[in-house]
Write a protein that holds these residues in place. Structure first.
Motif, PDB file in Angstrom:
ATOM      1  N   LEU A  14       0.830  -1.206   0.000  1.00 19.86           N
ATOM      2  CA  LEU A  14       0.000   0.000   0.000  1.00 19.86           C
ATOM      3  C   LEU A  14       0.867   1.260   0.000  1.00 19.86           C
ATOM      4  N   HIS A  15       1.942   1.250   0.820  1.00 20.68           N
ATOM      5  CA  HIS A  15       2.871   2.384   0.794  1.00 20.68           C
ATOM      6  C   HIS A  15       3.332   2.637  -0.640  1.00 20.68           C
ATOM      7  N   PHE A  16       3.658   1.554  -1.351  1.00 23.38           N
ATOM      8  CA  PHE A  16       4.135   1.702  -2.719  1.00 23.38           C
ATOM      9  C   PHE A  16       3.076   2.358  -3.599  1.00 23.38           C
ATOM     10  N   ARG A  17       1.828   1.865  -3.471  1.00 23.86           N
ATOM     11  CA  ARG A  17       0.776   2.421  -4.321  1.00 23.86           C
ATOM     12  C   ARG A  17       0.502   3.885  -3.995  1.00 23.86           C
ATOM     13  N   VAL A  18       0.577   4.243  -2.683  1.00 22.79           N
ATOM     14  CA  VAL A  18       0.375   5.633  -2.278  1.00 22.79           C
ATOM     15  C   VAL A  18       1.449   6.519  -2.899  1.00 22.79           C
ATOM     16  N   LEU A  19       2.695   6.051  -2.787  1.00 25.58           N
ATOM     17  CA  LEU A  19       3.821   6.850  -3.272  1.00 25.58           C
ATOM     18  C   LEU A  19       3.814   6.945  -4.793  1.00 25.58           C
ATOM     19  N   HIS A  20       3.545   5.799  -5.415  1.00 25.49           N
ATOM     20  CA  HIS A  20       3.570   5.733  -6.869  1.00 25.49           C
ATOM     21  C   HIS A  20       2.457   6.595  -7.466  1.00 25.49           C
ATOM     22  N   GLY A  21       1.259   6.551  -6.822  1.00 23.16           N
ATOM     23  CA  GLY A  21       0.144   7.322  -7.369  1.00 23.16           C
ATOM     24  C   GLY A  21       0.010   8.699  -6.729  1.00 23.16           C
ATOM     25  N   LYS A  22       0.953   9.043  -5.842  1.00 18.19           N
ATOM     26  CA  LYS A  22       0.851  10.289  -5.076  1.00 18.19           C
ATOM     27  C   LYS A  22      -0.567  10.460  -4.514  1.00 18.19           C
ATOM     28  N   ALA A  23      -1.082   9.414  -3.878  1.00 15.25           N
ATOM     29  CA  ALA A  23      -2.481   9.403  -3.442  1.00 15.25           C
ATOM     30  C   ALA A  23      -2.587   8.980  -1.975  1.00 15.25           C
ATOM     31  N   PRO A  24      -2.314   9.907  -1.052  1.00 16.33           N
ATOM     32  CA  PRO A  24      -2.356   9.551   0.369  1.00 16.33           C
ATOM     33  C   PRO A  24      -3.735   9.081   0.836  1.00 16.33           C
ATOM     34  N   LEU A  25      -4.794   9.460   0.095  1.00 14.93           N
ATOM     35  CA  LEU A  25      -6.135   9.036   0.489  1.00 14.93           C
ATOM     36  C   LEU A  25      -6.321   7.523   0.399  1.00 14.93           C
ATOM     37  N   LEU A  26      -5.436   6.853  -0.358  1.00 17.51           N
ATOM     38  CA  LEU A  26      -5.525   5.398  -0.462  1.00 17.51           C
ATOM     39  C   LEU A  26      -5.452   4.738   0.913  1.00 17.51           C
ATOM     40  N   TYR A  27      -4.695   5.370   1.839  1.00 21.05           N
ATOM     41  CA  TYR A  27      -4.612   4.802   3.186  1.00 21.05           C
ATOM     42  C   TYR A  27      -6.007   4.670   3.789  1.00 21.05           C
ATOM     43  N   TRP A  28      -6.830   5.692   3.576  1.00 22.75           N
ATOM     44  CA  TRP A  28      -8.163   5.691   4.171  1.00 22.75           C
ATOM     45  C   TRP A  28      -9.125   4.814   3.382  1.00 22.75           C
ATOM     46  N   ARG A  29      -8.889   4.721   2.064  1.00 23.29           N
ATOM     47  CA  ARG A  29      -9.787   3.923   1.236  1.00 23.29           C
ATOM     48  C   ARG A  29      -9.533   2.424   1.406  1.00 23.29           C
ATOM     49  N   ASP A  30      -8.351   2.101   1.923  1.00 25.10           N
ATOM     50  CA  ASP A  30      -8.047   0.683   2.166  1.00 25.10           C
ATOM     51  C   ASP A  30      -8.727   0.246   3.466  1.00 25.10           C
ATOM     52  N   GLU A  31      -9.593  -0.763   3.366  1.00 23.32           N
ATOM     53  CA  GLU A  31     -10.408  -1.126   4.527  1.00 23.32           C
ATOM     54  C   GLU A  31      -9.552  -1.524   5.733  1.00 23.32           C
ATOM     55  N   GLU A  32      -8.509  -2.328   5.476  1.00 25.58           N
ATOM     56  CA  GLU A  32      -7.705  -2.792   6.597  1.00 25.58           C
ATOM     57  C   GLU A  32      -7.019  -1.633   7.309  1.00 25.58           C
ATOM     58  N   THR A  33      -6.398  -0.730   6.531  1.00 26.35           N
ATOM     59  CA  THR A  33      -5.668   0.386   7.135  1.00 26.35           C
ATOM     60  C   THR A  33      -6.624   1.314   7.897  1.00 26.35           C
ATOM     61  N   ARG A  34      -7.791   1.549   7.291  1.00 29.21           N
ATOM     62  CA  ARG A  34      -8.780   2.416   7.938  1.00 29.21           C
ATOM     63  C   ARG A  34      -9.207   1.824   9.286  1.00 29.21           C
ATOM     64  N   VAL A  35      -9.556   0.545   9.282  1.00 31.62           N
ATOM     65  CA  VAL A  35      -9.984  -0.098  10.534  1.00 31.62           C
ATOM     66  C   VAL A  35      -8.842  -0.104  11.547  1.00 31.62           C
ATOM     67  N   PHE A  36      -7.633  -0.355  11.049  1.00 27.57           N
ATOM     68  CA  PHE A  36      -6.453  -0.368  11.927  1.00 27.57           C
ATOM     69  C   PHE A  36      -6.319   0.963  12.669  1.00 27.57           C
ATOM     70  N   ILE A  37      -6.406   2.057  11.900  1.00 24.73           N
ATOM     71  CA  ILE A  37      -6.236   3.376  12.518  1.00 24.73           C
ATOM     72  C   ILE A  37      -7.367   3.655  13.513  1.00 24.73           C
ATOM     73  N   LEU A  38      -8.590   3.287  13.142  1.00 24.04           N
ATOM     74  CA  LEU A  38      -9.721   3.503  14.050  1.00 24.04           C
ATOM     75  C   LEU A  38      -9.560   2.687  15.337  1.00 24.04           C
ATOM     76  N   ILE A  39      -9.087   1.448  15.193  1.00 23.22           N
ATOM     77  CA  ILE A  39      -8.883   0.613  16.383  1.00 23.22           C
ATOM     78  C   ILE A  39      -7.811   1.224  17.285  1.00 23.22           C
ATOM     79  N   VAL A  40      -6.712   1.684  16.674  1.00 28.80           N
ATOM     80  CA  VAL A  40      -5.627   2.282  17.467  1.00 28.80           C
ATOM     81  C   VAL A  40      -6.143   3.492  18.233  1.00 28.80           C
TER      82      VAL A  40
END
Ligand code: K
Ligand code: K
Lengths: 483, 483
Positions: B256-282
């Protein structure tokens, strides 16, 4: 959808039944035991009987013939909660414990857990001791009917696996005739095994009172005793062996017992995959623990294997009888027994724990995942009793196992918050969700050290475990209450 | 089938690499740190380099282009075991601990566990301290390549879910080009995040040595420190905040880091279900623990939430840094942190534990079972990231979760047998199978109290957990060794 009047009218039934039981014990105390406890059973009995009759009178137009799945789920949880509270009144009146502790004792009896907050059992009135034992027996019968008639239809925890195994002619999806029919077949088996157990105990050396009392808590895998020393009060290895036999019978599917009896085919026990694996596991774990005790040089060779087999059977069937001073054993052997309790007995019985059938499916699923890694393109079936297990059943089984593991962790965490150390909290939770009974550490002798908040948590845990988690969980879903 | 010469030739690669690393540290000790440790790195390095070159010479005709799934599985386990042993030599030579303890320290480093048998870190030679940190960093990179390139293809623990997410053009089933390609994309991201982390630590107040040393064990979620006091040596809440950020980055999928960097799209972190849930849980767990510490009146409000967030992040990402005297916290909060470690970070990262993606699937599966009870005839799909999850993936996920729970119980039982109490044994096992690091009770400061047999058990547990159980389990199947 759930209709309140129907649920209330349904609940009048267990209320009436609990009233009749307490009335019977009032009469027993008065006429047979003559221990002056009659009033303490009679007063709450009157209250329940009047209330139950009143409900039936006011809701006489409510039709019970149309109960559905959701009513059954709600009814199951509420029945155990309500009878737990109603059964607590004589406990309070006779022993003088608090309401909280009395409800714990009563729920512990009715869920066949057998954890206790009482000490000095040997000196207690005989009518009260027999009442406790009888609650376990009644709870066990209720559980058998629930797990054989209701769980397979709802596929709770994957129990659709057992649908074809249900005794009796009714195999369709209509709930009330099915329950009535199944109950009719099961109570006969249950009574028969109990009578054989009482007779065996009597011939093995117990007096009549103890033989009946312990038969009630053996066949129900409840584990209550009339003595603080539990089964070792009698100091007899032959009684332990008799107890082993009837605990095992109580932990084998009553549907299977019916088929064996009906077809006069004892080989069915061995042909049934779950029962066969169950017996093999019991033999293997008993041998392992026996060798361990022998190497530890704690007992002679007969004692080592007798105590080992008795404790493995007592824990794996979730009965929870004790026979030796477990607290003097190494902690690892206590942990080993707790592990046995998680394995559980067979589905369709009074035993708790995860159940052998789910252990088998889980083992096969893990084994299949490993094989799939080695042969990524192969189509590998998962078979139980020579039939392919569909993915719905697999999901339900695995959901059950994961929820059991997760809720153990979370409940232990919450219980530690009430002041128990980790070992005590973990074993208390394991004792309750597996309807096992005995804990270790601070709760090694009884559950008195647990705070009121902790006791209510464990009350919930016992009902949650007894009703196989999902029956109770469903009530907490918003979907359940929607039309 | 598995061919011995191919496996041996494959293993020469990590051996060569370990030799080069130790040679580099010999040079660093000689030329930079001047702490007279050069010989202790040089001697084992020579041995490994010579052996690796010899293997390549004698097996020069062995073709590595045809490695298959089974070779990959065997190679993964053997690589961690072999490099664990090879990496142990400098540990023995520098600190004088036993071979058993040195292998534990080395495997703990390479699996990014971070459990230690050493004390008095602050006084140790700088080259050796940096070597430990570097082993973690290197192990983390190895893990990232393994979990991003190998696991999704083999569907280990249901990781086929991530197959479409793998960076790089190669998406077919050929193993070697895929691994080479993926590694090429990943190591750049890994180095970049490490550099940013070191720079931030430096600007946050660490000296250059500590900034680099801790960046190596932060991004790898390894958790080793150059100080006995771990992260609280610096007594800086802003350093804790920096550490939080980079531990979280290390615990998010590097694909995911690669896709964010490659597409210059930081919103991908939030659009990815696992990462979003991870951050909410933390966020949720940090807030809960912060409130708890505040109510316990242990720290001020800033300290409460800073310590809470740091420990939740440190445990859920399986880094295992410490910042406060955890042993003075109530046992329930320690248990809470162990629970966080079981949740785990995101798949495709250096984090351990069960992984958020599996937690999500398990939660959804349990929720679906409940809904199915309420609507027995409904067809309820299970969706992840807006796509239906097929039954093969569900089975693999649930097999993983059950095996994780069961093996925790069994390993705890075995470890208690080596003399640890339940709480210590349970937390030691949780620390190792979740590649977390810190334990509690008798292993609260370090793992010295564990017997040799216990240490070897934990060595196995670290590799088992790091390689997501099934990679290792497969080797124990007779099927694996069949043609
Ligand atoms: K019991
Ligand atoms: K770690």
């Amino acid at each position: 959808m759930v209709k309140l009047d129907r649920v209330v009218k349904l609940l009048a039934m267990p209320m009436l039944w609990m009233g009749i039981v307490q009335l019977a014990f009032a009469l027993l105390s008065l006429l047979w035991f003559r221990d002056k406890m009659a009033a303490r059973f009679f007063e709450p009995a009157c209250f329940m009987l009047v209330l139950a009759v009143a409900i039936n009178f006011f809701l006489k137009d409510t039709d019970l013939n149309r109960i559905g799945f959701r009513d059954a789920l709600l009814f199951a949880t509420l029945t155990w909660a309500l009878t737990g509270i109603l059964g607590a009144f004589p406990v309070m009146l006779v022993t003088g414990v608090s309401f909280t502790d009395a409800v714990f004792e009563s729920i512990s009896a009715l869920t066949t857990t057998g954890a206790t907050v009482l000490t000095g059992l040997d000196a207690m009135p005989k009518s009260f001791l027999m009442y406790r034992q009888f609650l376990q027996w009644m709870g066990g019968l209720g559980v058998v009917i629930f797990v054989v008639a209701v769980l397979p239809m709802l596929n709770v925890g994957g129990m659709r696996l057992l649908k074809a195994e249900t005794p009796g002619p009714v195999k369709d999806d209509k709930l009330s005739p099915r329950i009535a029919n199944t109950a009719h077949y099961l109570w006969f088996i249950y009574v028969l095994i109990t009578l054989l157990c009482a007779l065996s105990y009597y011939l093995g050396g117990m007096n009549g009172f103890d033989a009946i009392a312990h038969s009630l808590s053996t066949v129900s895998t409840g584990g209550f005793s009339t003595h603080d020393a539990s089964m070792w009060y009698f100091e007899s290895h032959s009684l332990l062996a008799i107890s082993n036999l009837f605990m095992l019978l109580g932990a084998i599917s009553f549907g299977l017992h019916f088929r064996v009896l009906h077809g006069k085919a004892p080989l069915l026990y061995w042909r049934d995959e779950e029962t066969r694996v169950f017996i093999l596991i019991v033999v293997a774990l008993s041998a392992a623990l026996g060798l361990y005790l022998l190497v530890e040089n704690r007992y002679g060779s007969l004692e080592s294997f007798s105590f080992a087999a008795f404790h493995v059977v007592s824990f794996i069937t979730s009965t929870g009888f004790g026979a030796a001073d477990l607290s003097s054993w190494p902690a690892a052997s206590a942990m080993f027994l707790v592990f046995c309790a998680y394995l559980g007995g067979c589905a369709g019985s009074t035993a708790g724990g995860n159940k052998i059938i789910r252990d088998i499916i889980t083992f096969k699923l893990i084994r299949r995942e490993i094989q799939q890694l080695i042969h990524p393109r192969a189509m590998l079936p998962l078979r139980y009793q020579d039939k392919a297990v569909d993915s719905e059943v697999r999901s339900a089984v695995m959901g059950f196992m994961s929820f059991a593991a997760g809720s153990s962790l979370v409940l232990t965490l919450l219980l530690m918050q009430t002041g128990l150390d980790f070992w005590s909290a973990f074993t208390a939770v394991a004792a309750c969700i597996n309807v096992l009974g005995p804990g270790f550490g601070q709760v090694g002798s009884n559950f008195l050290p647990v705070s009121d908040a902790g006791i209510w948590l464990l009350n919930g845990a016992m009902i949650l475990g007894r009703l196989e988690y999902f029956t109770v969980l469903a009530l907490f879903s918003p979907l359940f209450w929607r039309r």
